[in-house]
Design a protein around this motif. Structure first.
Motif, short mmCIF file in Angstrom:
data_model
loop_
_atom_site.label_atom_id
_atom_site.label_comp_id
_atom_site.label_asym_id
_atom_site.label_seq_id
_atom_site.Cartn_x
_atom_site.Cartn_y
_atom_site.Cartn_z
N ALA A 190 -13.28 4.50 8.05
CA ALA A 190 -13.77 5.85 7.59
C ALA A 190 -13.28 5.96 6.19
CB ALA A 190 -13.38 6.76 8.68
N ALA A 191 -12.05 5.81 5.75
CA ALA A 191 -11.37 6.19 4.51
C ALA A 191 -10.20 5.37 4.46
CB ALA A 191 -11.19 7.65 4.63
N THR A 192 -9.77 5.16 3.04
CA THR A 192 -8.56 4.65 2.66
C THR A 192 -8.07 5.36 1.17
OG1 THR A 192 -7.24 2.60 2.42
CG2 THR A 192 -9.32 2.53 1.28
N LEU A 193 -6.99 4.99 1.14
CA LEU A 193 -6.15 5.28 -0.41
C LEU A 193 -5.54 4.14 -0.62
CD1 LEU A 193 -5.31 7.14 -2.75
CD2 LEU A 193 -3.49 7.68 -1.50
N VAL A 246 -11.51 4.95 12.12
CA VAL A 246 -10.34 3.93 11.77
C VAL A 246 -10.04 4.03 10.20
CG1 VAL A 246 -10.17 1.42 11.44
CG2 VAL A 246 -11.52 2.18 13.38
N PHE A 247 -8.92 4.48 9.83
CA PHE A 247 -8.45 4.53 8.53
C PHE A 247 -7.71 3.25 8.22
CE2 PHE A 247 -9.20 8.54 10.23
CZ PHE A 247 -9.46 9.45 9.08
N CYS A 248 -8.20 2.42 7.20
CA CYS A 248 -7.86 1.26 6.94
C CYS A 248 -6.77 1.04 5.57
CB CYS A 248 -8.91 0.35 6.34
SG CYS A 248 -10.35 0.18 7.69
N GLY A 249 -6.15 0.03 5.52
CA GLY A 249 -5.24 -0.39 4.44
C GLY A 249 -5.74 -0.71 3.05
N GLU A 250 -7.21 -0.91 2.95
CA GLU A 250 -7.69 -1.06 1.72
C GLU A 250 -9.33 -1.12 1.65
OE1 GLU A 250 -9.73 -4.04 0.93
OE2 GLU A 250 -9.63 -4.95 2.61
N ALA A 251 -9.95 -0.90 0.69
CA ALA A 251 -11.17 -0.54 0.42
C ALA A 251 -12.30 -1.85 1.30
CB ALA A 251 -11.71 -0.56 -0.97
N GLY A 252 -11.90 -2.83 0.93
CA GLY A 252 -12.91 -3.89 1.71
C GLY A 252 -12.99 -3.57 3.25
N ASN A 279 0.90 -1.16 0.09
CA ASN A 279 0.05 0.04 -0.02
C ASN A 279 0.78 1.34 -0.20
OD1 ASN A 279 -2.99 -0.78 0.37
ND2 ASN A 279 -2.08 -1.84 2.27
N PRO A 280 0.23 2.14 -0.49
CA PRO A 280 1.00 3.84 -0.39
C PRO A 280 0.56 4.11 1.26
CG PRO A 280 -0.95 4.09 -1.49
CD PRO A 280 -0.85 2.45 -1.11
N VAL A 281 1.46 3.45 2.21
CA VAL A 281 1.28 3.74 3.53
C VAL A 281 1.61 5.14 3.99
CG1 VAL A 281 2.18 3.02 5.83
CG2 VAL A 281 1.95 1.42 4.13
N GLU A 282 2.44 5.92 3.35
CA GLU A 282 2.81 7.20 3.74
C GLU A 282 1.68 8.03 3.06
OE1 GLU A 282 6.19 10.82 3.36
OE2 GLU A 282 6.39 8.96 2.33
N ALA A 283 1.00 7.74 1.84
CA ALA A 283 -0.17 8.43 1.48
C ALA A 283 -1.61 8.23 2.44
CB ALA A 283 -0.36 8.11 -0.10
N GLN A 284 -1.49 7.17 2.90
CA GLN A 284 -2.64 6.84 3.79
C GLN A 284 -2.58 7.65 4.96
OE1 GLN A 284 -2.44 2.53 4.12
NE2 GLN A 284 -3.55 2.24 2.06
N LYS A 333 -6.80 6.92 24.38
CA LYS A 333 -5.30 7.17 24.15
C LYS A 333 -5.08 7.79 22.70
CE LYS A 333 -3.82 3.32 27.23
NZ LYS A 333 -3.00 1.98 27.18
N VAL A 334 -5.89 7.68 21.88
CA VAL A 334 -5.79 7.92 20.64
C VAL A 334 -6.86 8.70 19.97
CG1 VAL A 334 -4.17 5.87 20.28
CG2 VAL A 334 -6.65 5.76 19.51
N ASP A 335 -6.41 9.52 19.14
CA ASP A 335 -7.58 10.20 18.24
C ASP A 335 -8.17 9.30 17.01
OD1 ASP A 335 -7.33 12.68 19.92
OD2 ASP A 335 -5.18 12.75 18.82
N ALA A 336 -7.10 8.57 16.46
CA ALA A 336 -7.84 7.70 15.27
C ALA A 336 -6.80 6.43 15.28
CB ALA A 336 -7.37 8.64 14.00
N ILE A 337 -7.40 5.35 14.45
CA ILE A 337 -6.76 4.30 14.44
C ILE A 337 -6.50 4.14 13.12
CG2 ILE A 337 -7.04 1.81 14.58
CD1 ILE A 337 -8.52 2.23 17.39
N TYR A 338 -5.22 3.52 12.79
CA TYR A 338 -4.96 2.84 11.48
C TYR A 338 -4.73 1.47 11.51
CZ TYR A 338 -1.84 2.15 7.35
OH TYR A 338 -1.34 1.50 6.04
N VAL A 339 -5.19 0.86 10.55
CA VAL A 339 -5.25 -0.72 10.37
C VAL A 339 -4.41 -1.08 8.99
CG1 VAL A 339 -6.28 -2.93 10.53
CG2 VAL A 339 -7.35 -0.96 11.81
N PRO A 340 -3.47 -1.81 9.20
CA PRO A 340 -2.91 -2.23 7.74
C PRO A 340 -3.67 -3.03 6.91
CG PRO A 340 -1.92 -3.22 9.41
CD PRO A 340 -2.73 -2.44 10.18
N THR A 341 -3.32 -3.68 5.62
CA THR A 341 -3.96 -4.80 5.33
C THR A 341 -3.46 -6.16 5.88
OG1 THR A 341 -2.19 -4.99 3.49
CG2 THR A 341 -3.99 -3.74 3.14
N ASP A 342 -4.19 -6.39 7.24
CA ASP A 342 -4.08 -7.30 8.02
C ASP A 342 -5.17 -8.50 8.02
OD1 ASP A 342 -2.46 -7.98 11.12
OD2 ASP A 342 -4.45 -8.58 10.66
#
Length: 331
Positions: A264-267, A251-257, A152-157, A221-230
């Motif tokens: 909430a959103a992904t690239l 929650v911002f994810c690593g992929e569309a599914g 994924n374009p992790v930095e862009a995400q 503890k956090v304002d948002a959560i990032y989940v990779p393609t796990d």
């Protein structure tokens, strides 16, 4: 006159020999054309991204003339996330001497690669083949494994997260620590977050049963959560969203599914297209045009913004106009 008869006879004999040779060549071509290829598909677990890759793989083969019921027979197996199932299925494919195996997700590819060094393996939904020890080099595999990467374009995400939540100060990461490709993505996400002045907090899981407790540990503890393609998280997004929705944490994810399942959103990439690309590679192997050891790992070059409008409204997020425009253009 006798010389003339002999010459004619000699020419006739040559013609017969040439004809026989030609027929032999045609026979071989026809035999190859009429062959039914046996292809195994080993999928780690059932969830939208991997299911899409599976469908894309089948369609990619079909686009190149390899179609089930005509010249192809599939043995489709799903391990349901169980390592012992992966090993049993891999041995089944080896015993049945399939012509090629498509492995969907890193653990599936690793198990299959350990089971055979002879049968061609094409992988998909795998982030880094070299890190996973499936190939010697991503540009020149040198093994019986090749395929497509879902890097994924992790930095862009992370940048997308910042644009949507400019006031965020701390980002939580939740992932399966035993999945090497998840760890790779988190390492990249940490660097991207640090470069943008964000603090990070990690929570790890080893199975679906850990998700709610790990998510609960991030609340407050956090304002948002990032989940990779796990794969563990992707197979049970509702478990995560149950906690994050109550706490109003996007929650911002690593992929569309995963995004459609509650993020909430992904690239990210399109897993169907990734699978399709893998099917095309498999077709080149079956037709004898290429061999895995010489086929560079392929990647997608374009990424798509996906927004979950229901979640965005529920969480009260404001999406910048440029992101809205990009998301609409992708539909």
């Amino acid at each position: 006159m006798k010389k003339s008869v002999k010459a004619v006879a000699a020419l006739a004999m040559i013609a017969m020999l040439l004809g026989a040779a030609g027929c032999g060549g045609d026979t071989k071509k026809q035999a190859s054309k009429n062959k039914t290829y046996n292809v195994g598909i080993l999928q780690l677990v059932e969830h939208p991204a991997l299911d899409a890759a599976n469908k894309g793989f089948v369609d990619g083969l079909k686009s190149k003339g390899f179609e089930e019921g005509k010249n192809l027979k599939f043995d489709k197996q799903n391990a349901q996330g169980d390592q012992s199932n992966l090993q049993t299925i891999a041995q089944r494919f080896v015993s049945n001497k399939v012509d090629l195996v498509c492995t969907i997700a890193t653990p599936a590819a690793q198990t299959m690669a350990n089971a055979t060094k002879e049968i061609p393996i094409v992988g998909t939904a795998i982030t880094d083949y070299k890190v996973a020890k499936l190939v010697k080099d991503n540009s020149q595999p040198g093994t019986n494994v090749t395929g497509t990467t879902d890097m994924n374009p992790v930095e862009a995400q992370i940048e997308l997260l910042v644009k949507i939540m400019p006031k965020a100060k701390t980002v939580g990461f939740i992932y399966n620590s035993s999945e090497v490709n998840s760890q790779l993505q988190i390492d990249l996400a940490k660097k991207a977050a640090a470069a943008r002045g964000l603090k990070t907090v990690e929570a790890t899981v080893s199975s679906v049963n850990d998700i709610q407790q790990s998510a609960q540990n991030l609340v407050g503890k956090v304002d948002a959560i990032y989940v990779p393609t796990d794969n563990v998280l992707a197979s049970a997004m509702p478990n995560l969203i149950k906690i994050t929705d109550e706490a109003k944490i996007p929650v911002f994810c690593g992929e569309a599914g995963m995004t459609k399942a509650g993020g909430a959103a992904t690239l990210g990439i399109d897993y169907y297209k990734l699978g399709f690309q893998t099917g095309e590679m498999a077709a080149d192997i079956l037709s004898g045009k290429s061999k895995p050891q010489n086929m560079a790992i392929q990647a997608q070059k374009t990424f798509t913004v996906t927004l979950n409008e229901a979640q965005i409204k529920k969480l009260g997020l404001t999406i910048p106009d440029d992101i809205l425009k990009e998301a609409k253009g992708a539909k």
